[in-house]
Design an enzyme around this catalytic site. Structure first.
Site, PDB file in Angstrom:
ATOM      1  N   SER A 169      29.639  66.805  36.649  1.00 14.51           N
ATOM      2  CA  SER A 169      30.301  66.096  37.747  1.00 14.51           C
ATOM      3  C   SER A 169      31.781  66.377  38.081  1.00 14.51           C
ATOM      4  O   SER A 169      32.559  66.449  37.263  1.00 14.51           O
ATOM      5  CB  SER A 169      30.371  64.493  37.187  1.00 14.51           C
ATOM      6  N   HIS A 201      27.138  67.477  40.772  1.00 16.53           N
ATOM      7  CA  HIS A 201      27.258  66.220  41.016  1.00 16.53           C
ATOM      8  C   HIS A 201      28.401  65.549  41.563  1.00 16.53           C
ATOM      9  O   HIS A 201      29.439  65.925  41.001  1.00 16.53           O
ATOM     10  CB  HIS A 201      26.948  65.336  39.601  1.00 16.53           C
ATOM     11  N   ASP A 214      30.559  62.419  43.319  1.00 19.08           N
ATOM     12  CA  ASP A 214      30.885  61.147  43.216  1.00 19.08           C
ATOM     13  C   ASP A 214      31.862  60.809  44.572  1.00 19.08           C
ATOM     14  O   ASP A 214      33.083  61.031  44.313  1.00 19.08           O
ATOM     15  CB  ASP A 214      31.462  60.426  41.822  1.00 19.08           C
ATOM     16  N   MET A 256      33.503  57.599  46.157  1.00 13.23           N
ATOM     17  CA  MET A 256      34.015  56.234  45.940  1.00 13.23           C
ATOM     18  C   MET A 256      35.096  55.662  47.039  1.00 13.23           C
ATOM     19  O   MET A 256      35.715  56.669  47.554  1.00 13.23           O
ATOM     20  CB  MET A 256      34.883  56.254  44.383  1.00 13.23           C
ATOM     21  N   HIS A 310      26.464  61.307  45.030  1.00 11.73           N
ATOM     22  CA  HIS A 310      26.321  59.922  44.593  1.00 11.73           C
ATOM     23  C   HIS A 310      27.219  59.016  45.240  1.00 11.73           C
ATOM     24  O   HIS A 310      28.480  59.214  45.196  1.00 11.73           O
ATOM     25  CB  HIS A 310      26.598  59.853  42.975  1.00 11.73           C
ATOM     26  N   MET A 316      29.106  55.694  46.076  1.00 14.15           N
ATOM     27  CA  MET A 316      29.589  54.322  45.525  1.00 14.15           C
ATOM     28  C   MET A 316      30.433  53.768  46.635  1.00 14.15           C
ATOM     29  O   MET A 316      31.682  53.528  46.039  1.00 14.15           O
ATOM     30  CB  MET A 316      30.402  54.598  44.300  1.00 14.15           C
ATOM     31  N   MET A 356      23.430  54.105  35.841  1.00 15.13           N
ATOM     32  CA  MET A 356      24.720  54.204  35.469  1.00 15.13           C
ATOM     33  C   MET A 356      24.863  53.604  34.311  1.00 15.13           C
ATOM     34  O   MET A 356      24.447  52.576  33.660  1.00 15.13           O
ATOM     35  CB  MET A 356      25.555  53.190  36.332  1.00 15.13           C
ATOM     36  N   GLY A 365      35.956  58.019  35.586  1.00 20.69           N
ATOM     37  CA  GLY A 365      35.587  58.943  34.726  1.00 20.69           C
ATOM     38  C   GLY A 365      35.997  58.645  33.294  1.00 20.69           C
ATOM     39  O   GLY A 365      36.863  57.839  33.197  1.00 20.69           O
ATOM     40  N   GLY A 366      35.480  59.064  32.142  1.00 16.04           N
ATOM     41  CA  GLY A 366      36.000  59.022  31.027  1.00 16.04           C
ATOM     42  C   GLY A 366      35.547  57.768  30.486  1.00 16.04           C
ATOM     43  O   GLY A 366      36.260  57.379  29.064  1.00 16.04           O
ATOM     44  N   ASP A 413      24.351  58.769  34.335  1.00 11.82           N
ATOM     45  CA  ASP A 413      25.565  59.147  34.863  1.00 11.82           C
ATOM     46  C   ASP A 413      26.738  58.281  34.181  1.00 11.82           C
ATOM     47  O   ASP A 413      26.620  56.864  34.268  1.00 11.82           O
ATOM     48  CB  ASP A 413      25.669  58.876  36.335  1.00 11.82           C
ATOM     49  N   GLY A 414      27.285  58.884  33.106  1.00 10.94           N
ATOM     50  CA  GLY A 414      28.439  58.190  32.497  1.00 10.94           C
ATOM     51  C   GLY A 414      28.505  58.320  31.160  1.00 10.94           C
ATOM     52  O   GLY A 414      27.403  57.863  30.411  1.00 10.94           O
ATOM     53  N   GLY A 415      29.218  58.867  30.438  1.00 11.66           N
ATOM     54  CA  GLY A 415      29.457  59.025  29.187  1.00 11.66           C
ATOM     55  C   GLY A 415      28.433  59.766  28.417  1.00 11.66           C
ATOM     56  O   GLY A 415      28.321  59.598  27.108  1.00 11.66           O
TER      57      GLY A 415
END
Length: 219
Positions: A9, A34, A36, A38, A67, A69, A138, A145-146, A176-178
């Protein structure tokens, strides 16, 4: 696609050295970039818009997995197709007429993805799953992020895999995420096909080696 996919990402990249980080992904064992996007409305954060995506596209040699958002994503489908997106994912929660949106994405020559927030049930995709190429699940709350991985994701992946098989869909499952070395194999075992990794890759001492290790874990 028989092999599992890693999509770093670029939200976690060094924006002051974005070309360098894009080229690192190009030369690594990663499969996709990837991206993102937003808008500060659908999610509380603002990431980057079209000029930055255009700059990424000029240097990327691997598919752009975009992606969105954002609210009212239909307004920008053609724009992101023109920018070079290979896959365009919209949020289920942002689409009043999801089926029409999916058809519009495909009409522009892109793969059509649907993203689900952590609270959104996979059962809501039952009537559109055969029209979807990628489900972006998600595993954190979208916008930043993070964040820490949400443990309920494993069950949701398993439920979604069952729905895909029941409906004879070809949709890939993206997480997506973590995502990190601790949960990657477990996610793939549950049915995931694509792992998005941001901070885990770009904040590591050797991002290229981190990507290589992640690919080896899920091969």
């Amino acid at each position: 696609m028989s092999t599992k996919i890693v999509a770093p990402s670029l939200l976690a990249a060094d924006f002051g050295n974005l070309q360098r980080d894009v080229e690192m992904v190009n030369q690594s064992d990663a499969d996709w970039h990837h991206i993102d996007v937003m808008d500060g409305v659908f999610v509380p954060n603002i990431s980057y818009g079209m000029p930055v995506v255009k700059a990424i596209a000029q240097h990327a040699t691997k598919p752009l997995d975009v992606h969105l958002m954002i609210v009212d994503p239909d307004r920008y489908i053609k724009t992101f197709a023109n920018l070079g997106a290979s896959i365009l994912s919209v949020h289920y929660e942002a689409c009043t007429h999801l089926h029409r949106t999916l058809q519009a994405i495909k009409a522009e020559g892109m793969k059509a993805g649907v993203a689900l927030n952590p609270h959104t049930s996979v059962r809501l995709l039952e009537d559109t799953i055969q029209d979807i190429d990628l489900i972006c699940m998600m595993s954190v709350n979208p916008g930043f992020g993070g964040q820490s991985f949400i443990e309920n994701t494993y069950q949701k992946v398993s439920d979604l895999k069952n729905l895909i098989e029941k409906k004879n869909s070809k949709a890939l499952i993206e997480i997506d995420g973590g995502v990190n070395a601790t949960n990657a194999k477990k996610l793939v075992d549950a049915g995931a096909d694509v792992l998005v990794a941001g901070s885990f890759v770009f904040k590591s001492e050797n991002p290229t080696a981190t990507i290589k290790n992640l690919k080896e874990q899920i091969a």
